[in-house]
Design a protein around this motif. Structure first.
Motif, short mmCIF file in Angstrom:
data_model
loop_
_atom_site.label_atom_id
_atom_site.label_comp_id
_atom_site.label_asym_id
_atom_site.label_seq_id
_atom_site.Cartn_x
_atom_site.Cartn_y
_atom_site.Cartn_z
N ARG A 1 -1.00 -63.34 -20.20
CA ARG A 1 -1.30 -61.90 -19.96
C ARG A 1 -2.99 -62.18 -18.83
O ARG A 1 -3.84 -62.91 -19.19
N GLY A 2 -2.74 -61.71 -17.96
CA GLY A 2 -3.46 -62.13 -17.09
C GLY A 2 -3.75 -63.21 -16.51
O GLY A 2 -1.83 -63.76 -16.00
N TYR A 3 -4.83 -64.10 -16.15
CA TYR A 3 -4.66 -65.61 -15.57
C TYR A 3 -4.42 -66.89 -16.50
O TYR A 3 -3.86 -67.45 -16.46
N VAL A 4 -3.84 -66.53 -18.02
CA VAL A 4 -3.84 -66.73 -18.39
C VAL A 4 -2.42 -67.10 -19.58
O VAL A 4 -1.41 -66.13 -19.51
N THR A 5 -2.11 -68.61 -19.55
CA THR A 5 -0.34 -68.37 -19.76
C THR A 5 -0.37 -69.96 -21.00
O THR A 5 -1.34 -70.73 -21.10
N GLY A 6 0.50 -69.26 -21.70
CA GLY A 6 0.67 -70.80 -22.90
C GLY A 6 1.77 -71.13 -23.73
O GLY A 6 2.77 -69.61 -24.24
N MET B 1 -9.23 -68.40 -32.78
CA MET B 1 -9.35 -68.44 -31.95
C MET B 1 -10.31 -67.93 -30.47
O MET B 1 -11.21 -67.48 -30.40
N ALA B 2 -9.26 -68.33 -29.06
CA ALA B 2 -10.51 -67.88 -28.13
C ALA B 2 -9.87 -66.24 -27.76
O ALA B 2 -10.64 -65.76 -26.82
N MET C 1 -2.21 -72.65 -29.67
CA MET C 1 -2.56 -72.28 -29.81
C MET C 1 -3.98 -71.87 -30.25
O MET C 1 -4.39 -70.96 -30.66
N VAL C 2 -4.69 -72.76 -29.61
CA VAL C 2 -5.87 -72.21 -29.03
C VAL C 2 -6.33 -71.09 -28.55
O VAL C 2 -7.21 -70.45 -28.52
N LEU C 3 -5.52 -70.56 -27.77
CA LEU C 3 -6.07 -69.79 -26.69
C LEU C 3 -5.59 -68.19 -27.05
O LEU C 3 -5.79 -67.70 -26.79
N GLY C 4 -4.51 -68.35 -29.28
CA GLY C 4 -4.30 -67.08 -29.85
C GLY C 4 -5.95 -66.50 -29.86
O GLY C 4 -6.41 -66.86 -29.98
N GLU C 5 -5.51 -65.09 -31.22
CA GLU C 5 -6.01 -64.90 -31.51
C GLU C 5 -6.38 -65.87 -32.90
O GLU C 5 -7.99 -65.29 -33.02
N GLY C 6 -6.06 -66.41 -34.07
CA GLY C 6 -6.42 -67.32 -34.74
C GLY C 6 -5.53 -68.24 -34.82
O GLY C 6 -4.64 -68.16 -34.26
#
Length: 450
Positions: free
Chosen positions: A423-428, A350-351, A334-339
């Protein structure tokens, strides 16, 4: 093989019968008597184990017969009992409740009792009944001959007369009543949407545990309960449930990011990884000398404003993610998302490292075991099958445009579709990983053990 530690399982016919209260009371009372006690929790749960750890003075591990194969179960049970005179395992839900349609659910505490040969101490909420409690005991004692109901604790007893009537009825079954706890609203632990309010949020937790210890000493036969426990004999070969995502792992850890399974962390450490914690709520970025970052689940929806204003954390996370893996589980996702929309309907930035958005305003429970096939390369592999669970009330309100991370299936193998993003190095993903499914390959189902 370990045989010195003795163990027993605290179970009940249903959730809400008082298992956690009884477990904490016994742990605190035995510890106060100088016994080396440890605790374990049956099934997927982050919140109760934190209370168990506080009561026992040692980490509490999860034992899950749906997500873990027999060898991994033995390994975690061995770790959970390390250095203990007595291991107390708390059941989830009712004793025979689990996934699937069998008489004994997959992942049920009864499966664990059969596999580890644990005697069961059955907690009965007897409010509103008397002799009928004996019929419940008879049903549980005779339902599966492999499960040994060794003793009974009566909970929410109204009076001495109430207790005596139940004990007379139960006496015909030759199963001892080893405790009778009176109704007492003062021992109730406050709850919120995912269960109990977290242990770390109680300023008076030590006082609460002292009161529970006194309750057990007054109303339970502690010597007899200890005598019901049986030697725990398990293979001590260490097995790691999940490969580490890096050599030096930055782990978010505070009231918003508290849901991390101890058996996963200990497995990472055995594999040579180092865990370095940091606090997003204190506006701390992931340490620059780490090569992977893990944002576990928790309660970001309760701290959305603070996280939105944590500029150093968000900037540091963005810089970290430009060159190294970052993964978020459930709350971390949730925190890795847009809002993130909080319970009051306010949206917080968010991040923005993934393109989805989540909401806690329109709550809907997502709960159950999950098998996941990874669709993308990430630190835990590609094409790897994982076992775990989902437990959250938040929902996706914007799916985003990221590539899906995994394909999910429920406990019965039904496809649930793609989940999470990369997306890139980011997963969730909302999915919480417990173990690699390879640990189950070729192994006989525990529910069918003789």
């Amino acid at each position: 093989m370990r045989g010195k530690t003795k163990a027993l399982l605290i179970a009940a016919p249903r959730s809400g019968a008082g298992k956690t209260t009884v477990t904490l009371a016994l742990l605190a009372a035995f510890r106060r008597r100088g016994l080396r006690v440890r605790a374990a929790k049956c099934g997927p749960d982050y919140i109760d184990p934190a209370f168990h750890e506080a009561a026992a003075g040692a980490p509490c591990l999860n034992l899950d017969s749906w997500a873990m194969g027999p060898a991994l179960l033995d390994s975690v049970a061995y770790e959970a009992s390390d250095g203990a005179d007595l291991l107390i395992v708390e059941s989830a839900m009712g004793l025979f409740d689990g996934a699937g349609t069998g008489a004994i659910g997959e992942g049920a505490a009864a499966e664990l009792a059969v596999h580890l040969r644990l005697p069961v101490l059955l907690v009965l909420d007897v409010a509103g009944q008397s002799q009928s409690a004996a019929a419940t005991v008879l049903g549980f004692a005779s339902f599966d001959p492999r499960v040994c109901i060794a003793g009974i604790i009566l909970n929410r007893v109204g009076s001495d007369r109430h207790r005596a009537a139940i004990e007379r009825a139960v006496a015909t079954l030759d199963i001892p009543v080893v405790g009778a706890i009176p109704r007492d609203k003062a021992i109730h632990l406050p709850e919120r949407h995912l269960g109990l309010v977290q242990a770390l949020e109680h300023n008076d937790l030590e006082l609460r545990l002292q009161r529970l210890a006194e309750l057990a000493e007054r109303h339970c036969d502690l010597a007899r309960i200890q005598g019901l426990a049986a030697p725990l004999t398990v293979d001590q070969r260490p097995i790691s449930a999940l490969p580490p995502p890096g050599q030096r792992i930055a782990l978010a850890s505070d009231a918003a990011f508290a849901f991390m399974y101890p058996h996963v962390l200990s497995g990472w450490r055995r594999a040579g990884a180092e865990i370095v914690t940091f606090s997003p709520l204190s506006d701390e970025p992931p340490p620059e000398d780490c090569d992977a970052c893990w944002l576990p689940g928790g309660y970001p929806e309760l701290h959305a404003g603070t996280l939105a204003n944590a500029g150093r954390f968000k900037a540091g996370l963005t810089q970290f993610a430009a060159s190294r893996p970052v993964h978020g589980e459930c709350g971390g996702y949730m925190v890795l998302g847009e809002g993130l929309v909080d319970a009051g309907g306010a949206r917080h930035a968010m991040a923005g490292l993934l393109t989805h958005a989540t909401s806690f305003a329109d709550r809907r429970l997502h709960l159950g075991y999950r098998a996941a096939t990874l669709l993308q390369d990430w630190p835990l592999g590609s094409g790897t099958r994982l076992r775990g669970h989902e437990f959250h009330y938040a929902s996706l309100i914007e799916a985003g445009s990221d590539e899906p991370l995994a394909e999910l299936f429920d406990a019965e193998g039904n496809a649930l579709g793609p989940s999470g993003g990369r997306r890139g190095y980011v997963t969730g993903t909302f999915f919480h990983a417990i173990a690699c499914e390879e640990d189950l390959a070729g192994q006989q189902k525990i529910a069918k053990l003789a």
